[in-house]
Design an enzyme around this catalytic site. Structure first.
Site, PDB file in Angstrom:
ATOM      1  N   LEU A  48       0.820  -1.213   0.000  1.00 46.02           N
ATOM      2  CA  LEU A  48       0.000   0.000   0.000  1.00 46.02           C
ATOM      3  C   LEU A  48       0.852   1.262   0.000  1.00 46.02           C
ATOM      4  CD1 LEU A  48      -2.781   1.333   0.198  1.00 46.02           C
ATOM      5  CD2 LEU A  48      -2.619   1.141   2.688  1.00 46.02           C
ATOM      6  N   ASP A  49       1.921   1.276   0.815  1.00 47.71           N
ATOM      7  CA  ASP A  49       2.748   2.480   0.867  1.00 47.71           C
ATOM      8  C   ASP A  49       3.511   2.693  -0.436  1.00 47.71           C
ATOM      9  OD1 ASP A  49       4.299   0.164   1.551  1.00 47.71           O
ATOM     10  OD2 ASP A  49       5.946   1.528   2.037  1.00 47.71           O
TER      11      ASP A  49
ATOM     12  N   GLN B  35       2.148   1.822  -3.433  1.00 46.19           N
ATOM     13  CA  GLN B  35       1.154   2.187  -4.438  1.00 46.19           C
ATOM     14  C   GLN B  35       0.739   3.652  -4.317  1.00 46.19           C
ATOM     15  OE1 GLN B  35      -2.212  -0.507  -4.570  1.00 46.19           O
ATOM     16  NE2 GLN B  35      -0.910  -2.273  -4.138  1.00 46.19           N
ATOM     17  N   CYS B  36       0.753   4.188  -3.093  1.00 45.94           N
ATOM     18  CA  CYS B  36       0.354   5.574  -2.870  1.00 45.94           C
ATOM     19  C   CYS B  36       1.584   6.490  -2.906  1.00 45.94           C
ATOM     20  CB  CYS B  36      -0.346   5.727  -1.517  1.00 45.94           C
ATOM     21  SG  CYS B  36      -1.849   4.742  -1.363  1.00 45.94           S
ATOM     22  N   THR B  37       1.341   7.746  -3.254  1.00 44.92           N
ATOM     23  CA  THR B  37       2.410   8.735  -3.224  1.00 44.92           C
ATOM     24  C   THR B  37       2.581   9.203  -1.786  1.00 44.92           C
ATOM     25  OG1 THR B  37       1.856   9.460  -5.455  1.00 44.92           O
ATOM     26  CG2 THR B  37       3.208  10.940  -4.127  1.00 44.92           C
TER      27      THR B  37
END
Length: 686
Positions: A543-544, A546-548
Site C-alpha cells: 500500500l505504501d 502504491q500511494c504517493t
C-alpha cells in the site's frame, strides 16, 4: 424685484455606476500610478420636470475620445484628477485646481475660442480616489464659474415665455430651434434668438451683426434648472462672455432660459424664462476674475462625497475584478511588460485531480487562467481533503464524489468566472493489457484524451504512476503542446517541461551547442532519461508503495513551481520553445533575460531534506520511448492500432521499435568483450 441680484441654481453631480466601473478598469489597465489630469466629458439636460435638481451627468462613455452625448443633451468639458491614495486626495490643493480651470475659461473668453465653441463655457472638475479593494469611491465635483466685479442684477422680475410670446411666436421659435440644432453634429447649449421679420435661432458669434440693434436679440441658453424664478448654472460663464465681448455696447440685455419640457405627453417650451439683466462690462479686466464652484456634499457643506458599490455591483463581476487586481498591480511598478492576456487565454488541461492537481488548479486561478479542465478516474476518499485543497469532508460521503467533477465544482465556488470542467475517465497505459471486452472503452478513452489535448494549449502531467504519463506525452509531442510534468517523492520532487520540437529542428542526437543554454526544441521529455520502456509499476506493490507518500509541503512547492514555469514560458518570446537556462547564479540573474519573469529552466529538482534546488537540463533522446520521432510518427500513422501493441506488450515492442533492444545488446557485447580483453589469466588458461 427690480435691481435684485441675480441668483443661479447650482449643478448637482449625477454619476452613473458605469462611470466607476470604467474608472476602475482604466486605473488598473491604463493609468496605474499616473496622476496626470485626464480629459473627460459630461452632459446636462434641459427638459426635466419641476422639482428635479439641475443635474450634471457623468457616465461610462465620459472617457471616450469621440464625444457622443444623448439626444437633446448638452456637452460639458471636464478634467479628472484621480489620486493614488486617500491622503493625496485629501491634501490636494483644491483652490489651485479651481483657479487653473477658471483661467482656462477666461482665456477661452478673451481669445474668442468660446465664441466659436460656446461649450467651452461649461466645464467641470472631478477629484477622485478609488479604493479598489473595497469598491469605495471618494469624489468631489467643481463647476467653475467666473464672478464679475459687480453684482449682476435683474431689471424686472422673470416671466415665462407664454406671458410675452404669442402661440404663433412660440411655435416659430420651436421650429427654428429644431432646425438650428439639426444643423450641428451635437446639441448646442448657447445661442441667439433674433427677431427681425421673423423669429430665428442663430449662433452666438452672430451677435456682432446686431451691435447697433441689440433690442432685436435675446441671448439664449439651454437651461437645466426647473425653478420658476432662477436660471441654471450655465448662465454664469455665458454672462461673463457677454460682458467681456459686448459689455461696452450693452448695459442691459434680455436672456432666454430655454426649457424644453413635456406637458401631458406634448412638447412644451412655454415655461422657458425671460430675464432682463443689467450688465457691467468686463472688457478692461487684465486678470482672471475670481472663480467659484466646488460642490457641497449631502450635508450642504463644502466637502467630498463617497459612494460604496461593494453591495450593488454584480458579485461575479466583483470577483473577476478582484482576482485580476494583484496581477494588474504587478504591471504598475514591477513588470510593465507582463502580458496578462496571454495567460488568461491559455487553456489548461490537468491530468490528475489529486494532491498536485488541486494545488496546480488553485495556483492557475491566481494567475488569471480562465479555462481549466481536470481529468481523473478516482473518487474522493476520507484521506484526501486534508492533503488535496479543493475537497472537503462532504465530498467523501456516500462513496465519494468523482474527483475531477468535485474539483471543478470547487473551483467554480471559489471563482464563478472560471470555466472549469471535470471529466472522469481512465488513461490507457503501457503494461496494462486491453482485453477484448475493454477494447471499445479503451478506444473511446484514447479518442477523448486526444480531443482534450488538441483543444487545450498546455497539459499538466500530475498523475501517480510513470506509465500513466506515457500516452499524453506522445499525444502532446504529436500536436506540439506545452507539457509541464510534476512528480513527487518522499522529500524530493521533479518539475519539468517537455521540449517542443520545431518542424525544422535538428536531428535528435546532435551535440549541444552550449553548456549553459539548450534550445527549447532540443529538450527532452519525462521519459528521455530512461533506457527501458514504461510498464506496470503498481504490480506486486504494498500500500505504501502504491500511494504517493511524501512530506505534506512537497505538493504545494511542486505545484507552485509547475504553474510558475508555465507562466514563464508564456511570457518568453519563444513560448514553449524557449531555451533552457541551467544556471541560477547571481551574475546570471543580473543579465538581460528574454523572459521578464527571469530564468526559464528545463527541470527543477528539489531536495527538501537539504532545502536545495537544482536546475538540470537534458537533450531529447533519439531512442526515447515517448517523444522520439520514431514513436510519434508511428502514433500519427497507425493511431489506436499502434497504441494497442504498446499497451499489450510494452517492453519488447517499444524497445524494439526505438532501437533500445539493439542498444542493450550492443552494450552487453561491449561489456563481455572488454572483460575478455583485459583478463590475462583467462587467456593463459587457453
Amino acid at each position: 424685484m427690480a435691481n435684485k441680484p441675480l441668483q443661479f441654481a447650482p449643478f448637482s453631480s449625477f454619476l452613473d455606476a458605469g462611470f466607476w466601473h470604467k474608472l476602475s478598469d482604466n486605473k488598473l489597465n491604463i493609468y496605474g500610478l499616473d496622476e496626470s489630469p485626464i480629459p473627460i466629458h459630461g452632459f446636462y439636460f434641459n427638459g426635466d420636470p419641476v422639482g428635479v435638481p439641475c443635474r450634471m451627468n457623468v457616465e461610462y462613455t465620459s472617457f471616450d475620445e469621440i464625444v457622443k452625448t444623448p439626444t437633446r443633451c448638452f456637452k460639458t468639458v471636464g478634467t479628472l484628477h484621480n489620486k493614488n491614495t486617500i491622503d493625496s486626495f485629501k491634501e490636494c490643493d483644491k483652490k489651485c485646481l479651481l483657479e487653473q480651470s477658471g483661467k482656462q475659461i477666461w482665456e477661452d473668453i478673451v481669445s474668442g475660442r468660446a465664441i466659436e465653441d460656446p461649450s467651452l463655457l461649461s466645464r467641470f472638475l472631478l477629484l477622485t480616489y478609488a479604493d479598489l479593494k473595497k469598491y469605495v469611491y471618494y469624489y468631489w465635483f467643481a463647476f467653475p464659474c467666473l464672478c464679475p466685479p459687480l453684482d449682476i442684477t435683474m431689471v424686472t422680475a422673470p416671466v415665462t415665455l407664454d406671458k410675452t410670446f404669442t402661440l404663433e411666436q412660440i411655435k416659430a421659435l420651436e421650429s427654428s430651434y429644431d432646425s438650428f440644432q439639426s444643423s450641428h453634429s451635437s446639441f448646442v447649449g448657447y445661442f441667439l434668438v433674433t427677431m427681425d421679420t421673423d423669429i430665428k435661432v442663430q449662433e452666438v458669434k452672430g451677435m456682432d451683426n446686431y451691435i447697433g440693434d441689440s433690442k432685436k436679440v435675446m441671448f439664449a441658453f439651454a437651461d437645466p434648472c426647473t425653478l420658476d424664478g432662477h436660471p441654471g448654472w450655465p448662465l454664469r460663464n455665458y454672462l461673463a462672455l457677454i460682458a467681456h465681448r459686448w459689455g461696452d455696447y450693452l448695459s442691459e440685455i434680455q436672456v432666454l432660459c430655454f426649457r424644453d419640457r413635456s406637458k401631458d405627453g406634448v412638447r412644451d417650451i412655454s415655461s422657458s424664462l425671460l430675464l432682463t439683466i443689467k450688465l457691467s462690462s468686463m472688457k478692461g479686466l487684465t486678470e482672471c476674475p475670481k472663480c467659484v464652484g466646488w460642490e457641497k456634499n449631502e450635508r450642504q457643506k463644502l466637502g467630498p462625497r463617497t459612494v460604496n458599490l461593494s453591495s450593488s455591483m454584480d458579485p461575479s463581476k466583483l470577483a473577476e475584478s478582484a482576482v485580476d487586481l494583484n496581477l494588474k498591480l504587478m504591471r504598475w511598478r514591477l513588470l510593465p511588460e507582463l502580458n496578462l492576456g496571454e495567460i488568461s487565454r491559455t487553456k489548461c488541461l490537468l491530468l490528475g485531480a489529486g494532491t498536485l492537481g488541486c494545488n496546480v488548479a488553485r495556483c492557475l486561478l491566481g494567475w488569471g487562467v480562465r479555462k481549466i479542465t481536470l481529468v481523473d478516474n478516482g473518487k474522493v476518499s476520507y484521506s484526501n481533503p486534508v492533503r488535496q485543497s479543493l475537497f472537503v469532508f462532504e465530498d467523501c460521503m456516500q462513496g465519494g464524489k468523482p474527483k475531477a467533477e468535485a474539483a471543478a465544482q470547487s473551483l467554480q465556488r471559489i471563482f464563478p468566472g472560471v470555466d472549469a470542467q471535470g471529466i472522469s475517465m481512465s488513461i490507457p497505459m503501457p503494461g496494462h493489457p486491453v482485453s477484448e471486452g475493454a477494447l471499445a472503452g479503451t478506444k473511446k478513452d484514447v479518442q477523448q484524451l486526444e480531443d482534450l489535448i488538441k483543444s487545450h494549449d498546455a497539459v499538466f502531467l500530475l498523475l501517480d504512476t510513470r506509465e500513466s504519463r506515457w500516452l499524453p506525452t506522445v499525444m502532446a509531442a504529436a500536436y506540439k503542446k506545452i507539457v509541464i510534468c510534476a512528480a513527487l517523492g518522499f522529500d524530493t520532487f521533479l518539475v519539468m517541461r517537455h521540449g517542443m520540437k520545431s518542424d525544422d529542428a535538428p536531428p535528435q542526437g546532435q551535440p549541444m551547442s552550449s553548456y549553459m543554454v539548450i534550445p527549447g526544441d532540443q529538450l527532452g521529455c519525462y521519459f528521455c532519461n530512461d533506457v527501458v520502456a514504461p510498464g506496470n509499476s503498481t504490480r506486486d506493490r504494498t500500500l505504501d508503495q502504491q500511494c504517493t507518500v511524501s512530506r505534506p509541503g512537497m505538493s504545494y512547492l511542486a505545484s507552485a513551481l509547475a504553474v510558475e514555469l508555465l507562466v514563464s514560458l508564456l511570457q518568453h518570446p519563444n513560448g514553449g520553445r524557449a531555451e533552457a537556462d541551467t544556471s541560477a547564479k547571481d551574475e546570471h540573474l543580473t543579465k538581460d533575460l528574454s523572459c521578464p519573469l527571469g530564468l526559464v529552466p528545463h527541470q527543477i529538482r528539489c531536495f527538501l531534506s537539504r532545502y536545495q534546488q537544482v536546475l538540470p537540463a537534458c537533450r531529447a533522446f533519439d531512442k526515447c520511448t515517448a517523444c522520439s520521432n520514431t514513436v510519434v510518427n508511428a502514433y500519427k500513422k497507425d493511431g489506436v492500432e499502434f497504441l494497442l501493441k504498446v499497451f499489450n506488450e510494452p517492453s519488447s515492442y517499444l524497445e524494439d521499435l526505438t532501437g533500445l533492444t539493439q542498444m542493450h545488446e550492443e552494450t552487453l557485447n561491449t561489456e563481455i568483450l572488454d572483460f575478455s580483453d583485459d583478463d590475462d589469466s583467462f587467456m593463459d588458461m587457453s
